[in-house]
Scaffold this motif. Sequence first.
Motif, mmCIF file in Angstrom:
data_model
loop_
_atom_site.group_PDB
_atom_site.id
_atom_site.type_symbol
_atom_site.label_atom_id
_atom_site.label_comp_id
_atom_site.label_asym_id
_atom_site.label_seq_id
_atom_site.Cartn_x
_atom_site.Cartn_y
_atom_site.Cartn_z
ATOM 1 N N ASN A 40 0.823 -1.219 0.000
ATOM 2 C CA ASN A 40 0.000 0.000 0.000
ATOM 3 C C ASN A 40 0.856 1.268 0.000
ATOM 4 O OD1 ASN A 40 -2.460 -1.426 0.022
ATOM 5 N ND2 ASN A 40 -2.380 -1.627 2.257
ATOM 6 N N ASN A 45 -7.149 6.373 -5.304
ATOM 7 C CA ASN A 45 -8.562 6.305 -4.894
ATOM 8 C C ASN A 45 -8.804 5.146 -3.925
ATOM 9 O OD1 ASN A 45 -9.156 8.501 -6.620
ATOM 10 N ND2 ASN A 45 -9.296 7.083 -8.362
ATOM 11 N N GLY A 46 -7.839 4.960 -3.014
ATOM 12 C CA GLY A 46 -7.970 3.967 -1.959
ATOM 13 C C GLY A 46 -7.534 2.572 -2.324
ATOM 14 N N GLU A 47 -7.092 2.357 -3.571
ATOM 15 C CA GLU A 47 -6.682 1.020 -3.995
ATOM 16 C C GLU A 47 -5.226 1.016 -4.435
ATOM 17 O OE1 GLU A 47 -9.298 -0.465 -6.974
ATOM 18 O OE2 GLU A 47 -11.091 -0.382 -5.699
#
Length: 290
Positions: A40, A45-47
Motif C-alpha cells: 500500500n 482512490n484507496g486502492e
Amino acid sequence: MNRVLTYEITAEQAGTKIGDFLRRAGYSRHVIIHLKKTENGILLNGEWAYVGQFLKEGDHLEIRIIESESSEQIVPAELPLDIVYEDEDLLIINKPADMPIHPSINNYNNTLANALMWYYQQKGETFVYRCINRLDRDTTGLLIVAKNMLSGGSLSDMSKKREIQREYLAIAEGEVPQEGVIDAPIARKEESVIERCVDFEKGDRAVTHYWRLDYRNGYSLVRLKLETGRTHQIRVHMKYIGYPLTGDYLYNPDYRILDHQALHSWKLAFRHPVTGAQMQFKADPPWKLP
C-alpha cells in the motif's frame, strides 16, 4: 518513521502516469522503488496502484513512505539537543561545540546522531539519520536533518546544486579588511589525515566571501558565505589571508578567549523539500566579540 502524502489530481495533471507524476514531484528513483516494494505504498482512490497507471482529473493519490527500521549501529544517548524547528519532513538543529555529527571509532555515543536516536526512541518512532550539511566537531550552529527518504533525497540534491544558502559568523584575530573574496584551492596537507591547506597545484577550487562586522581589542567579528563547501574551508582560508580564527586547535591554537574555534553557522535559507515554501532560520552564536 512514516510519512503519508496526498495529492488531488488537477486537469493539467490528468493523463500522466503515476511514476512520471512522482518524478516531477521530486521523488527519486530510489524512493519510487521503495514505494513499489511497500505494501500500500501507492494508493489511487484507496486502492493499490502501479506506477504505470494513468491519472485522471479528481483522482486521489496517496503515497505512504514507511521506514520500519532505524539506522543500524547508532546507539541512543541522552545528550543536549536544541531543536530550532521540526515538521514531518525535516529538523533544524542548533548544534553545540564538542559534538561530532557522525559516530566514528573514537566517537561512539557522543554525537548528534546518538542524540537524535535517543529523541525518537523516547517518542516510540523509528529514525534513519540523514544529516544534510556538515559541521566540524567544534563548529556550532544550524544543521538540517531530513526525517524521511523523500526529503533526504531532495535536500541532498539541493545541497549538491548549492541551493542551500549558508552563512557563518566567526571571530578572527586581527583587523580583517572590510570585505573581500578568498579564491584559493584547498587540498589535504601532506602527511596529515585531518589538516587541509591552500594548494594551487593539487587543491580543489574553494571560494569564500567575507564581511567585517566589528573590530575591537584585536579581534574582528566576521560574516562569511561559502560559494563552495570544502573541508575546513573557512578555517583554512582565514588563516591563509592572515586572520586565523581564534581557538582553532588545528590552525591557530590560541585559547585566550575561547577553548574552541569561534565559528558558528548562524543562517540557513532553502526551499522546503516537499512543499517548496521558502524557509529561513537564524541562531545567534554562543560567544561574543571580546
